[in-house]
Design a protein around this motif. Structure first.
Motif, PDB file in Angstrom:
ATOM      1  N   ILE A   1       0.832  -1.200   0.000  1.00  0.00           N
ATOM      2  CA  ILE A   1       0.000   0.000   0.000  1.00  0.00           C
ATOM      3  C   ILE A   1       0.868   1.252   0.000  1.00  0.00           C
ATOM      4  O   ILE A   1       2.049   1.216   0.387  1.00  0.00           O
ATOM      5  N   ASN A   2       0.278   2.350  -0.451  1.00  0.00           N
ATOM      6  CA  ASN A   2       0.940   3.657  -0.419  1.00  0.00           C
ATOM      7  C   ASN A   2       0.503   4.422   0.819  1.00  0.00           C
ATOM      8  O   ASN A   2      -0.698   4.566   1.077  1.00  0.00           O
ATOM      9  N   VAL A   3       1.479   4.914   1.570  1.00  0.00           N
ATOM     10  CA  VAL A   3       1.203   5.748   2.742  1.00  0.00           C
ATOM     11  C   VAL A   3       1.753   7.143   2.461  1.00  0.00           C
ATOM     12  O   VAL A   3       2.964   7.336   2.347  1.00  0.00           O
ATOM     13  N   PRO A   4       0.885   8.147   2.329  1.00  0.00           N
ATOM     14  CA  PRO A   4       1.373   9.499   2.002  1.00  0.00           C
ATOM     15  C   PRO A   4       2.082  10.157   3.177  1.00  0.00           C
ATOM     16  O   PRO A   4       1.926   9.743   4.335  1.00  0.00           O
ATOM     17  N   ASP A   5       2.849  11.188   2.882  1.00  0.00           N
ATOM     18  CA  ASP A   5       3.424  12.001   3.946  1.00  0.00           C
ATOM     19  C   ASP A   5       2.291  12.646   4.734  1.00  0.00           C
ATOM     20  O   ASP A   5       1.240  12.983   4.171  1.00  0.00           O
ATOM     21  N   PRO A   6       2.490  12.866   6.028  1.00  0.00           N
ATOM     22  CA  PRO A   6       1.402  13.452   6.824  1.00  0.00           C
ATOM     23  C   PRO A   6       1.129  14.907   6.427  1.00  0.00           C
ATOM     24  O   PRO A   6       2.054  15.699   6.243  1.00  0.00           O
ATOM     25  N   GLY A   7      -0.145  15.217   6.304  1.00  0.00           N
ATOM     26  CA  GLY A   7      -0.561  16.578   6.052  1.00  0.00           C
ATOM     27  C   GLY A   7      -0.847  17.301   7.356  1.00  0.00           C
ATOM     28  O   GLY A   7      -0.570  16.777   8.451  1.00  0.00           O
ATOM     29  N   PRO A   8      -1.426  18.483   7.296  1.00  0.00           N
ATOM     30  CA  PRO A   8      -1.754  19.216   8.529  1.00  0.00           C
ATOM     31  C   PRO A   8      -2.620  18.381   9.462  1.00  0.00           C
ATOM     32  O   PRO A   8      -3.615  17.792   9.057  1.00  0.00           O
ATOM     33  N   GLY A   9      -2.196  18.295  10.716  1.00  0.00           N
ATOM     34  CA  GLY A   9      -2.958  17.569  11.712  1.00  0.00           C
ATOM     35  C   GLY A   9      -2.830  16.060  11.639  1.00  0.00           C
ATOM     36  O   GLY A   9      -3.550  15.352  12.355  1.00  0.00           O
ATOM     37  N   GLU A  10      -1.938  15.542  10.819  1.00  0.00           N
ATOM     38  CA  GLU A  10      -1.806  14.096  10.630  1.00  0.00           C
ATOM     39  C   GLU A  10      -0.462  13.579  11.128  1.00  0.00           C
ATOM     40  O   GLU A  10       0.485  14.352  11.350  1.00  0.00           O
ATOM     41  N   ALA A  11      -0.377  12.263  11.279  1.00  0.00           N
ATOM     42  CA  ALA A  11       0.868  11.613  11.705  1.00  0.00           C
ATOM     43  C   ALA A  11       0.996  10.262  11.007  1.00  0.00           C
ATOM     44  O   ALA A  11       0.002   9.576  10.769  1.00  0.00           O
ATOM     45  N   VAL A  12       2.224   9.907  10.666  1.00  0.00           N
ATOM     46  CA  VAL A  12       2.528   8.557  10.200  1.00  0.00           C
ATOM     47  C   VAL A  12       3.117   7.792  11.379  1.00  0.00           C
ATOM     48  O   VAL A  12       4.046   8.281  12.041  1.00  0.00           O
ATOM     49  N   VAL A  13       2.560   6.611  11.638  1.00  0.00           N
ATOM     50  CA  VAL A  13       2.980   5.805  12.787  1.00  0.00           C
ATOM     51  C   VAL A  13       3.520   4.472  12.295  1.00  0.00           C
ATOM     52  O   VAL A  13       2.890   3.792  11.477  1.00  0.00           O
ATOM     53  N   SER A  14       4.708   4.110  12.782  1.00  0.00           N
ATOM     54  CA  SER A  14       5.293   2.798  12.525  1.00  0.00           C
ATOM     55  C   SER A  14       4.684   1.825  13.532  1.00  0.00           C
ATOM     56  O   SER A  14       4.893   1.962  14.743  1.00  0.00           O
ATOM     57  N   ILE A  15       3.908   0.861  13.043  1.00  0.00           N
ATOM     58  CA  ILE A  15       3.167  -0.046  13.922  1.00  0.00           C
ATOM     59  C   ILE A  15       4.103  -1.110  14.499  1.00  0.00           C
ATOM     60  O   ILE A  15       4.885  -1.716  13.784  1.00  0.00           O
ATOM     61  N   LYS A  16       3.983  -1.321  15.806  1.00  0.00           N
ATOM     62  CA  LYS A  16       4.749  -2.357  16.486  1.00  0.00           C
ATOM     63  C   LYS A  16       3.898  -3.593  16.814  1.00  0.00           C
ATOM     64  O   LYS A  16       4.402  -4.716  16.812  1.00  0.00           O
TER      65      LYS A  16
ATOM     66  N   GLY B   1       2.439   1.834  18.490  1.00  0.00           N
ATOM     67  CA  GLY B   1       3.569   2.043  17.582  1.00  0.00           C
ATOM     68  C   GLY B   1       4.344   3.292  17.947  1.00  0.00           C
ATOM     69  O   GLY B   1       4.138   3.887  19.012  1.00  0.00           O
ATOM     70  N   VAL B   2       5.217   3.684  17.037  1.00  0.00           N
ATOM     71  CA  VAL B   2       6.085   4.847  17.253  1.00  0.00           C
ATOM     72  C   VAL B   2       5.811   5.872  16.158  1.00  0.00           C
ATOM     73  O   VAL B   2       5.782   5.533  14.969  1.00  0.00           O
ATOM     74  N   VAL B   3       5.600   7.095  16.568  1.00  0.00           N
ATOM     75  CA  VAL B   3       5.367   8.169  15.600  1.00  0.00           C
ATOM     76  C   VAL B   3       6.620   8.360  14.764  1.00  0.00           C
ATOM     77  O   VAL B   3       7.718   8.558  15.296  1.00  0.00           O
ATOM     78  N   GLU B   4       6.449   8.280  13.455  1.00  0.00           N
ATOM     79  CA  GLU B   4       7.580   8.464  12.545  1.00  0.00           C
ATOM     80  C   GLU B   4       7.693   9.906  12.072  1.00  0.00           C
ATOM     81  O   GLU B   4       8.787  10.472  12.006  1.00  0.00           O
ATOM     82  N   SER B   5       6.565  10.518  11.719  1.00  0.00           N
ATOM     83  CA  SER B   5       6.572  11.895  11.245  1.00  0.00           C
ATOM     84  C   SER B   5       5.221  12.523  11.495  1.00  0.00           C
ATOM     85  O   SER B   5       4.207  11.824  11.633  1.00  0.00           O
ATOM     86  N   VAL B   6       5.200  13.842  11.577  1.00  0.00           N
ATOM     87  CA  VAL B   6       3.944  14.567  11.817  1.00  0.00           C
ATOM     88  C   VAL B   6       3.817  15.709  10.817  1.00  0.00           C
ATOM     89  O   VAL B   6       4.811  16.193  10.261  1.00  0.00           O
ATOM     90  N   GLY B   7       2.577  16.121  10.587  1.00  0.00           N
ATOM     91  CA  GLY B   7       2.313  17.203   9.658  1.00  0.00           C
ATOM     92  C   GLY B   7       2.276  18.560  10.346  1.00  0.00           C
ATOM     93  O   GLY B   7       2.470  18.686  11.563  1.00  0.00           O
ATOM     94  N   GLU B   8       1.981  19.550   9.570  1.00  0.00           N
ATOM     95  CA  GLU B   8       1.936  20.930  10.045  1.00  0.00           C
ATOM     96  C   GLU B   8       0.898  21.086  11.164  1.00  0.00           C
ATOM     97  O   GLU B   8      -0.190  20.535  11.108  1.00  0.00           O
ATOM     98  N   GLY B   9       1.280  21.831  12.196  1.00  0.00           N
ATOM     99  CA  GLY B   9       0.367  22.156  13.278  1.00  0.00           C
ATOM    100  C   GLY B   9       0.223  21.116  14.358  1.00  0.00           C
ATOM    101  O   GLY B   9      -0.524  21.323  15.320  1.00  0.00           O
ATOM    102  N   VAL B  10       0.912  20.000  14.239  1.00  0.00           N
ATOM    103  CA  VAL B  10       0.791  18.943  15.244  1.00  0.00           C
ATOM    104  C   VAL B  10       1.683  19.254  16.437  1.00  0.00           C
ATOM    105  O   VAL B  10       2.895  19.437  16.285  1.00  0.00           O
TER     106      VAL B  10
ATOM    107  N   LEU C   1      -1.331   5.969   8.366  1.00  0.00           N
ATOM    108  CA  LEU C   1      -1.562   7.411   8.466  1.00  0.00           C
ATOM    109  C   LEU C   1      -2.823   7.642   9.286  1.00  0.00           C
ATOM    110  O   LEU C   1      -3.880   7.086   8.978  1.00  0.00           O
ATOM    111  N   VAL C   2      -2.716   8.472  10.321  1.00  0.00           N
ATOM    112  CA  VAL C   2      -3.859   8.762  11.187  1.00  0.00           C
ATOM    113  C   VAL C   2      -3.897  10.253  11.503  1.00  0.00           C
ATOM    114  O   VAL C   2      -2.929  10.984  11.263  1.00  0.00           O
ATOM    115  N   ALA C   3      -5.019  10.697  12.047  1.00  0.00           N
ATOM    116  CA  ALA C   3      -5.062  12.042  12.632  1.00  0.00           C
ATOM    117  C   ALA C   3      -4.187  12.036  13.880  1.00  0.00           C
ATOM    118  O   ALA C   3      -4.172  11.063  14.642  1.00  0.00           O
ATOM    119  N   ALA C   4      -3.458  13.116  14.087  1.00  0.00           N
ATOM    120  CA  ALA C   4      -2.550  13.156  15.237  1.00  0.00           C
ATOM    121  C   ALA C   4      -3.294  12.962  16.551  1.00  0.00           C
ATOM    122  O   ALA C   4      -2.752  12.385  17.501  1.00  0.00           O
TER     123      ALA C   4
END
Length: 366
Positions: free
Chosen positions: A22-37, A67-76, A143-146
């Motif tokens: 699957i494709n997981v986009p970079d996080p946008g405003p208010g979003e976070a990419v999480v590496s699932i454990k 999991g562990v937060v990998e990256s976050v978007g603007e405003g998080v 990808l989830v909401a922060a």
């Protein structure tokens, strides 16, 4: 840069799950990419696969995760890369009617990530995925909401604390938050799967004096005993209402929790409670089910409260860290809910074990 990772999908109603890219986009405003454990295999995921939630296929399954937060978007600001988090499926908005009146656990405007993850290759490449409960955690990354990320003690075992993301929190919360179980009270729990056993654990944690577990499976009743039940009733062999009343001096329990969610079990809960007692429905019924015929005079005459418990009426920012701390202190045995640890390719087999009542929780490790 968008990433490609492996994830488990349900492509169509009733079809076996598939492990795909699957494709997981970079996080946008208010979003976070999480590496699932770790991610638990919950009955809700099976409901998605069977079309029991809606028909927005394909679904990216999994939602009971840590999991562990990998990256976050603007405003998080609530979480940052490197934070160990438990995911929740109700990101509180902070400004709806419920939030404004100081009851954010009822938030009427919970939200998920705005962007969509998609199939990366093969049949249907580019198709948008519907993440289960807005999470989709049977995947290496999601990808989830922060606001769906709750920071907890990083020393906690992911396979155990991830279960707070759904079933265990639903059961614990049904007892503590919704049922307001307290010291010295009597509690009956009908249905001793993962949610019901969690309700038993929550009742024990709250100091209930008598905790009656009801099920038709002796193996589940044994698990309930290990988690704090003081008495058990096999309702295949005994009338559940009569048995609960007999164990409570003929009165019925102060709180009865229906962790099955069927008309017949709800009716049992209704009549198995004491006068002015509380019924809590935490088992999820199907849309076609109806409340059983009960004389209105019984509703009036018995008094008390008839409640439903959605996600254990939890507030993740309040409840998750507290429960993880209790786990770390040895006061809440979350490890006992983990029946087996499996891989991403084993989800379909885990559904079968769950269907036959062989496990409390299978947990996918990544």
């Amino acid at each position: 840069m968008p990433q490609q990772v492996h994830g488990v999908i349900a492509r169509s109603k009733g079809a076996p799950t598939e492990l795909v890219v699957i494709n997981v986009p970079d996080p946008g405003p208010g979003e976070a990419v999480v590496s699932i454990k770790a991610c638990g295999v919950c009955h809700t995921d099976l409901h998605y696969r069977e079309g029991g939630i809606n028909d927005e296929f394909p679904f990216l399954l999994g939602h009971e995760a840590a999991g562990v937060v990998e990256s976050v978007g603007e405003g998080v600001t609530e979480v940052a890369p490197g934070d160990f988090v438990v995911l929740n499926w109700r990101a509180v908005c902070g400004h709806c009617r419920a939030c404004n009146r100081g009851e954010p656990w009822y938030c009427f405007a919970t939200h998920n990530a705005t962007q969509k993850m998609t199939l990366a290759e093969g049949e249907g490449a580019g198709t948008e995925l519907s993440p289960a409960l807005g999470i989709g955690a049977f995947a290496e990354k999601t990808l989830v909401a922060a606001g769906q990320c709750t920071k907890v003690d990083p020393e906690a075992r992911p396979a155990a604390v991830g279960l707070l993301g759904c079933g265990v929190m639903a059961g614990l919360g049904a007892a503590i938050n919704t049922g307001h179980v307290g010291r010295g009270m009597s509690v009956a729990v009908i249905g001793c799967g993962g949610v019901g056993v969690a309700a038993i654990a929550g009742s024990a944690l709250a100091g209930a004096a008598k905790i009656i577990a009801v099920d038709i499976d002796d193996k589940k009743l044994a698990a309930a005993t290990r988690m704090g039940a003081t008495h058990t009733v096999n309702s295949k062999e005994n009338d559940a209402v009569e048995a609960i009343q007999a164990l409570t001096d003929g009165n019925g329990a102060d709180v009865v929790i229906d962790a099955v969610g069927r008309p017949e079990t709800w009716k049992q809960a209704f009549y198995a409670r004491d006068l002015a007692g509380t019924v809590v429905l935490v088992g999820v019924p199907t849309p076609d089910m109806k409340i059983p015929e009960i004389p209105l005079i019984d509703v009036f005459g018995r008094g008390g409260s008839l409640k439903s418990s959605w996600y254990g009426d939890c507030l993740p920012s309040r409840d998750f860290p507290m429960l993880v701390d209790l786990y770390r202190q040895g006061r809440l045995d979350l490890d006992a809910f983990v029946s087996e640890e499996i891989g991403l390719g084993d989800v379909e087999a885990a559904f079968e074990k769950m269907h036959h009542g062989e496990v409390l929780r299978s947990v996918v490790l990544l």
